[in-house]
Design a protein around this motif. Structure first.
Motif, mmCIF file in Angstrom:
data_model
loop_
_atom_site.group_PDB
_atom_site.id
_atom_site.type_symbol
_atom_site.label_atom_id
_atom_site.label_comp_id
_atom_site.label_asym_id
_atom_site.label_seq_id
_atom_site.Cartn_x
_atom_site.Cartn_y
_atom_site.Cartn_z
ATOM 1 N N TRP A 173 24.953 42.642 38.712
ATOM 2 C CA TRP A 173 26.380 42.134 38.404
ATOM 3 C C TRP A 173 26.302 42.168 36.691
ATOM 4 O O TRP A 173 27.548 42.510 36.177
ATOM 5 C CB TRP A 173 26.551 41.032 39.259
ATOM 6 N N LYS A 174 25.175 41.354 36.207
ATOM 7 C CA LYS A 174 25.135 41.163 34.767
ATOM 8 C C LYS A 174 25.269 42.376 33.894
ATOM 9 O O LYS A 174 25.865 42.751 32.803
ATOM 10 C CB LYS A 174 24.097 40.375 34.469
ATOM 11 N N TYR A 214 31.233 37.101 37.955
ATOM 12 C CA TYR A 214 30.366 37.810 36.964
ATOM 13 C C TYR A 214 31.427 38.639 35.886
ATOM 14 O O TYR A 214 30.979 38.903 34.901
ATOM 15 C CB TYR A 214 29.621 38.657 37.483
ATOM 16 N N LEU A 215 32.355 38.727 36.504
ATOM 17 C CA LEU A 215 33.537 39.921 35.597
ATOM 18 C C LEU A 215 34.631 39.109 35.107
ATOM 19 O O LEU A 215 35.671 39.996 34.491
ATOM 20 C CB LEU A 215 33.645 41.110 36.483
ATOM 21 N N TYR A 216 34.945 38.075 35.578
ATOM 22 C CA TYR A 216 36.366 37.336 34.940
ATOM 23 C C TYR A 216 36.293 37.506 33.440
ATOM 24 O O TYR A 216 37.406 37.931 33.149
ATOM 25 C CB TYR A 216 36.119 36.083 35.347
ATOM 26 N N ASN A 217 35.373 37.541 32.823
ATOM 27 C CA ASN A 217 35.236 37.708 31.611
ATOM 28 C C ASN A 217 34.165 39.194 31.515
ATOM 29 O O ASN A 217 32.952 38.565 31.702
ATOM 30 C CB ASN A 217 34.996 36.574 30.681
ATOM 31 N N PRO A 218 34.711 40.192 31.336
ATOM 32 C CA PRO A 218 35.682 40.423 30.185
ATOM 33 C C PRO A 218 36.787 40.975 30.973
ATOM 34 O O PRO A 218 37.970 41.522 30.295
ATOM 35 C CB PRO A 218 35.042 41.779 29.753
ATOM 36 N N LEU A 219 37.085 40.976 32.398
ATOM 37 C CA LEU A 219 38.308 41.551 32.849
ATOM 38 C C LEU A 219 39.566 41.078 32.833
ATOM 39 O O LEU A 219 40.737 41.414 32.641
ATOM 40 C CB LEU A 219 37.982 42.039 34.707
ATOM 41 N N SER A 220 39.522 39.734 32.914
ATOM 42 C CA SER A 220 40.691 38.792 32.923
ATOM 43 C C SER A 220 41.579 38.816 31.530
ATOM 44 O O SER A 220 41.164 39.198 30.391
ATOM 45 C CB SER A 220 40.148 37.316 33.246
ATOM 46 N N GLN A 221 42.606 38.989 31.774
ATOM 47 C CA GLN A 221 43.551 38.720 30.687
ATOM 48 C C GLN A 221 44.346 37.448 30.477
ATOM 49 O O GLN A 221 45.213 37.337 29.562
ATOM 50 C CB GLN A 221 44.747 40.091 30.639
ATOM 51 N N ASN A 238 40.183 28.861 39.929
ATOM 52 C CA ASN A 238 38.940 29.563 40.751
ATOM 53 C C ASN A 238 39.491 29.527 42.273
ATOM 54 O O ASN A 238 39.133 28.334 42.837
ATOM 55 C CB ASN A 238 37.797 29.041 40.278
ATOM 56 N N PRO A 239 39.686 30.502 42.873
ATOM 57 C CA PRO A 239 39.979 30.310 44.337
ATOM 58 C C PRO A 239 38.696 30.304 45.038
ATOM 59 O O PRO A 239 38.666 30.429 46.245
ATOM 60 C CB PRO A 239 40.898 31.646 44.529
ATOM 61 N N PHE A 240 37.496 30.483 44.458
ATOM 62 C CA PHE A 240 36.059 30.584 45.185
ATOM 63 C C PHE A 240 35.381 29.286 44.940
ATOM 64 O O PHE A 240 34.347 29.248 44.338
ATOM 65 C CB PHE A 240 35.537 31.828 44.964
ATOM 66 N N LEU A 241 35.744 28.277 45.500
ATOM 67 C CA LEU A 241 35.105 26.961 45.226
ATOM 68 C C LEU A 241 33.847 26.991 45.732
ATOM 69 O O LEU A 241 33.048 25.889 45.527
ATOM 70 C CB LEU A 241 35.972 25.677 45.428
ATOM 71 N N GLU A 242 33.571 27.550 46.976
ATOM 72 C CA GLU A 242 32.179 27.569 47.654
ATOM 73 C C GLU A 242 31.075 27.850 46.994
ATOM 74 O O GLU A 242 29.996 27.826 47.511
ATOM 75 C CB GLU A 242 32.380 28.026 48.831
ATOM 76 N N GLY A 243 31.351 28.642 45.602
ATOM 77 C CA GLY A 243 30.145 29.374 45.201
ATOM 78 C C GLY A 243 29.977 30.729 45.423
ATOM 79 O O GLY A 243 30.505 31.325 46.199
ATOM 80 N N VAL A 244 28.891 31.241 44.661
ATOM 81 C CA VAL A 244 28.710 32.685 44.540
ATOM 82 C C VAL A 244 27.391 32.959 45.038
ATOM 83 O O VAL A 244 26.487 32.248 44.521
ATOM 84 C CB VAL A 244 29.045 33.198 43.206
ATOM 85 N N LYS A 245 27.061 33.932 45.935
ATOM 86 C CA LYS A 245 25.800 34.327 46.401
ATOM 87 C C LYS A 245 25.789 35.652 46.166
ATOM 88 O O LYS A 245 26.306 36.649 47.049
ATOM 89 C CB LYS A 245 25.652 34.164 47.840
ATOM 90 N N PRO A 246 25.008 36.166 45.097
ATOM 91 C CA PRO A 246 24.892 37.622 44.719
ATOM 92 C C PRO A 246 24.550 38.417 45.680
ATOM 93 O O PRO A 246 23.376 37.800 46.361
ATOM 94 C CB PRO A 246 24.332 37.690 43.335
#
Length: 598
Positions: free
Chosen positions: A540-541, A574-581, A590-598
């Motif tokens: 992802w990075k 992982y991609l909010y920056n650079p994708l987000s405008q 952030n609609p995903f408050l439960e965290g992220v599991k790659p």
């Protein structure tokens, strides 16, 4: 879609406070003869809030007076519809710096506020009338503007007799939304194949044409009878018009056609002329700047640059309508939080039972009728552009005809932002061809012919785009610099899909071929990185790094393939920056408050 909610209250600043003597200012504007710009106004009130008024289309009386005063002293030449007609006939050209002023909906303030200004400054204007509103056969006019806040026929006859006012049709009863899909969305009546819920079907082509033709003929007849004129102009409600509806209007005796649109410079040969919609209580200075932006900076020719995702309908297909709505709501919330401005949507899908589609058409079976709703919700809720992704290989391998499929797509979805024709690996072969072979390549010619035919059903105000989509192998990359200038003369964008480079050396090579492209070519490239099957955080990075490097070398049209509800949280992480405008931390969510599991 509800009509605009507006109101009208009398009041003018003393006209003696403004100079009536022309004193031409050193305006930098130079608009060629037979070109013009048109402004579109609505209601005019004394009490319009400076910011955030309940009616975003209303203009404060003071601002309109100041604009008229500046216009009277400037080098702009207000024109009439008759002037455009004479120029089209070749009898006399339009003056330099021609500007047309239009006022929609027939509000009472058109008579009480605007008409006195026209007489004071000797400025002509056009008023677009919804005849069923004036006749009080349709309550939407009073719902929009309040009781007794529309003009009367005697008032309009007085305006007509002044020699400064022309009237146009704004339809009889098309200034409303009609049911456009099984899910209940309403879309502009003039361009929508109405969904007949009691019969579980859409209007036929004949039924659609009959409905529009009868309405326009009725509107023209009422205007001609009441005002003693020969109306030739239709100003389409909401700016919603296609070449198909243009042709119907011509049959109704309305050969002049006006829409809306950011590209405000018109030529007399244009089929439908565009108007700049005046919003948010624009001041005279802001309107003057709008003219400057178009002419001095060619704002209408700027290349739109955006960040995008591609997705399919798998996440939206449920067992019930409620489940469909729930899935769509979650997806739209996620996309809104990501703050991108383009979505590419797969309009067909391979299944074990065969290829299916997601809109009514004559070519493929329909799994569920979802496309129209998704496009409309994306446009009205998220204000993003949606493009139909069409894999050519599916039609070539199955022998199914592509032309009728695309025409049906546009008939049912006139508000789509563009057609994204995916030719896969064939793009590499085309890029490596010599110029002569590429120029006459049958597949490219077929795509362009299909696009020209489908434009007949596309909303003129949207300026639908044509995209060529494919993949480039390593052998084709070195040819891109010499090939791309030719391809971008045929297509609005070239959309490239890239898999993740396997190592840093491969990534550097890929970026080196993109870096040397002329900036004009970079502006017409859309780069999507495949995010399918990313296994770990490092992967992802790596995608994040590639997208950032792509931007760093001057390619701003970037995105990912394919976005799903399953990977949405990781995309956001992982991609909010650079994708987000999104440029403001105050509006980040952030609609995903439960965290992220790659």
């Amino acid at each position: 879609m509800k009509p605009l909610i507006l109101a009208a209250i009398f009041g003018l600043l003393p006209l003696w406070a403004y100079s009536s003597q022309p004193s031409h200012m050193d305006d930098p504007y130079i608009l060629d003869r037979n070109q013009s710009i048109s402004f579109n106004f609505h209601d005019v009130r004394d009490d319009v809030e400076k910011f955030g008024d309940k009616d975003p289309y209303a203009v404060n009386t003071k601002n309109l007076v100041a604009f008229f005063d500046w216009l009277h002293r400037s080098q702009w030449h207000p024109i009439r519809l008759e002037d455009i007609d004479q120029a089209r006939l070749g009898k006399r050209p339009l003056p330099a710096n021609a500007i047309l002023l239009t006022f929609d909906d027939g509000t009472l303030s058109n008579y009480t506020h605007v008409f006195p200004l026209l007489k004071q400054y000797k400025i002509p204007a056009v008023f677009a009338i919804v005849t069923s509103w004036i006749d009080k056969r349709n309550p939407n006019g009073e719902i929009a503007y309040g009781t007794n806040n529309l003009m009367s026929w005697p008032q309009m006859r007085e305006m007509q007799n002044s020699g400064l006012v022309e009237f146009a049709s704004h339809s009889d009863s098309l200034h409303e939304g009609v049911l456009s899909n099984p899910q209940g969305n309403q879309q502009p009546a003039a361009t929508t194949r109405q969904y007949l819920s009691h019969e579980n079907r859409y209007e036929t082509d004949i039924e659609y044409k009959t409905r529009i033709l009868n309405d326009l003929q009725k509107s023209k007849t009422r205007l001609d009878q009441e005002l003693g004129i020969h109306v030739k102009t239709i100003i389409w409600p909401y700016g919603a018009v296609t070449p198909e509806s243009e042709k119907i209007a011509q049959e109704a005796g309305l050969p002049f056609s006006f829409s809306l649109g950011k590209s405000g410079i018109n030529h007399i040969s244009d089929g439908t002329l565009k108007r700049i919609l005046v919003t948010n209580n624009s001041t005279a200075e802001e309107l003057k700047q709008e003219l400057s932006n178009l002419i001095d900076y060619h704002e209408d020719l700027l290349i739109e640059q955006g960040h995008s995702i591609s997705l399919g309908f798998d996440d939206l297909v449920g067992k019930t309508e409620d489940e469909n709505n729930q899935k769509l709501g979650i997806l739209l919330n996620n996309i809104q939080a990501l703050s991108i401005n383009r979505v590419f949507i797969d309009v067909i899908k391979d299944t074990p039972q065969g290829v299916v589609s997601f809109f009514p058409n004559r070519t493929l079976p329909v799994q569920q009728d979802l496309l129209n709703r998704f496009i409309w919700q994306s446009k009205t809720r998220l204000f993003i552009n949606t493009y139909a992704h069409i894999p050519i290989s599916t039609f070539k391998s199955s022998g199914q005809p592509l032309m009728p499929f695309i025409i049906d797509l546009m008939k049912n979805n006139p508000n789509i932002s563009g057609l994204d024709f995916d030719i896969g690996e064939t793009l590499s072969k085309i890029v490596m061809m010599d110029e002569k072979a590429r120029q006459s390549h049958p597949l490219l010619e077929e795509i362009q012919n299909i696009q020209r035919s489908s434009e007949y059903h596309s909303n003129v105000s949207i300026d639908s785009k044509l995209l060529l989509h494919g993949k480039l192998n390593k052998q084709a990359l070195p040819y891109l610099k010499q090939t791309l200038p030719q391809l971008i003369t045929k297509f609005d964008y070239i959309h490239l899909d890239f898999d993740q480079p396997e190592n840093k050396v491969e990534m550097a090579e890929y970026l080196s071929h993109l870096k040397v492209l002329p900036q004009a070519c970079k502006n017409k490239l859309i780069i999507h990185i495949n995010i399918n099957n990313l296994k770990n955080e490092e992967a992802w990075k790596n995608v994040q790094h590639i997208l950032r490097e792509t931007q760093r070398i001057g390619l701003q049209n970037i995105g990912i393939h394919t976005y799903t509800l399953a990977n949405a949280a990781r995309v956001h992480h992982y991609l909010y920056n650079p994708l987000s405008q999104n440029m403001s931390p105050l509006t980040y969510k952030n609609p995903f408050l439960e965290g992220v599991k790659p």
